[in-house]
Enzyme design. Structure first.
Site, PDB file in Angstrom:
ATOM      1  N   CYS A   1      90.014  63.447 -28.190  1.00  0.00           N
ATOM      2  CA  CYS A   1      90.392  63.642 -29.152  1.00  0.00           C
ATOM      3  C   CYS A   1      91.956  64.353 -28.746  1.00  0.00           C
ATOM      4  O   CYS A   1      92.618  64.813 -30.006  1.00  0.00           O
ATOM      5  CB  CYS A   1      89.717  64.503 -29.938  1.00  0.00           C
ATOM      6  SG  CYS A   1      88.263  63.718 -30.684  1.00  0.00           S
TER       7      CYS A   1
ATOM      8  N   GLU B   1      83.524  63.973 -40.647  1.00  0.00           N
ATOM      9  CA  GLU B   1      84.585  63.282 -39.883  1.00  0.00           C
ATOM     10  C   GLU B   1      84.275  62.028 -39.388  1.00  0.00           C
ATOM     11  O   GLU B   1      84.916  60.954 -39.208  1.00  0.00           O
ATOM     12  CB  GLU B   1      84.872  64.287 -38.680  1.00  0.00           C
ATOM     13  CG  GLU B   1      85.885  63.633 -37.686  1.00  0.00           C
ATOM     14  CD  GLU B   1      86.250  64.545 -36.553  1.00  0.00           C
ATOM     15  OE1 GLU B   1      86.941  65.573 -36.859  1.00  0.00           O
ATOM     16  OE2 GLU B   1      86.136  64.398 -35.284  1.00  0.00           O
TER      17      GLU B   1
ATOM     18  N   HIS C   1      96.070  58.693 -45.318  1.00  0.00           N
ATOM     19  CA  HIS C   1      97.147  57.858 -44.445  1.00  0.00           C
ATOM     20  C   HIS C   1      98.333  58.858 -44.006  1.00  0.00           C
ATOM     21  O   HIS C   1      99.220  58.374 -43.768  1.00  0.00           O
ATOM     22  CB  HIS C   1      97.719  56.636 -45.386  1.00  0.00           C
ATOM     23  CG  HIS C   1      96.618  55.634 -45.325  1.00  0.00           C
ATOM     24  ND1 HIS C   1      95.594  55.724 -46.488  1.00  0.00           N
ATOM     25  CD2 HIS C   1      96.122  54.552 -44.636  1.00  0.00           C
ATOM     26  CE1 HIS C   1      94.692  54.618 -46.260  1.00  0.00           C
ATOM     27  NE2 HIS C   1      95.128  53.937 -45.235  1.00  0.00           N
TER      28      HIS C   1
END
Length: 149
Positions: free
Chosen positions: A25, A136, A75
């Site tokens: 990550c 998530e 986005h």
């Protein structure tokens, strides 16, 4: 009158990277986030009120969460503004990308805290933010409860 909990679900796509993290990550990647927003209150008892019988109109709750969270984060790529990712963010912005620079590491845990700070003050009198649940992934989520604060 009974206290009632209402929950509305939202979805948005967001990219992020965790600066200094020791796993995958640390790389820029994205998630299809699912956010459950739960509020509490008592149903309106004034029969002349167009919202009679409601704690809050689901449409009103949708408007708040859409303006504060979905429209901002959908986005977008989120970076901690206090890391070298700020340089990457500047480059992405220069190329027309939607980037958010926040003052925290953009983990689900910190995002859900941020979301609570944004949603709670926008709720009408008599309606309180009870909890948030931010998925998530399908199997991983962070929760925020007002009672824990």
């Amino acid at each position: 009158m009974s206290n009632i909990r209402l929950t509305k679900l939202f979805g948005f796509e967001t990219g992020h990277a965790l600066y200094g993290y020791d796993g995958k990550c640390k790389n820029v990647h994205g998630h299809s986030y699912k956010l459950a927003v739960t509020v509490t209150g008592t149903p309106i008892t004034d029969t002349s009120d167009v919202k009679y019988g409601m704690v809050i109109d689901f449409g009103d709750l949708k408007k708040i969460v859409k303006e504060e969270i979905v429209d901002r984060f959908d986005h977008a790529t989120v970076f901690n503004k206090n890391t070298p990712h700020a340089q990457l963010a500047e480059e992405l912005i220069r190329h027309g990308h939607h980037v958010l620079l926040v003052d925290y590491q953009p983990t689900s845990e910190n995002m859900v805290i941020d979301f609570a700070k944004k949603i709670g003050p926008r709720l009408p009198e008599g309606v309180a933010l009870h909890s948030l649940k931010l998925h998530e992934t399908e199997t991983s989520y962070a929760e925020w409860y007002a009672s824990d604060q």
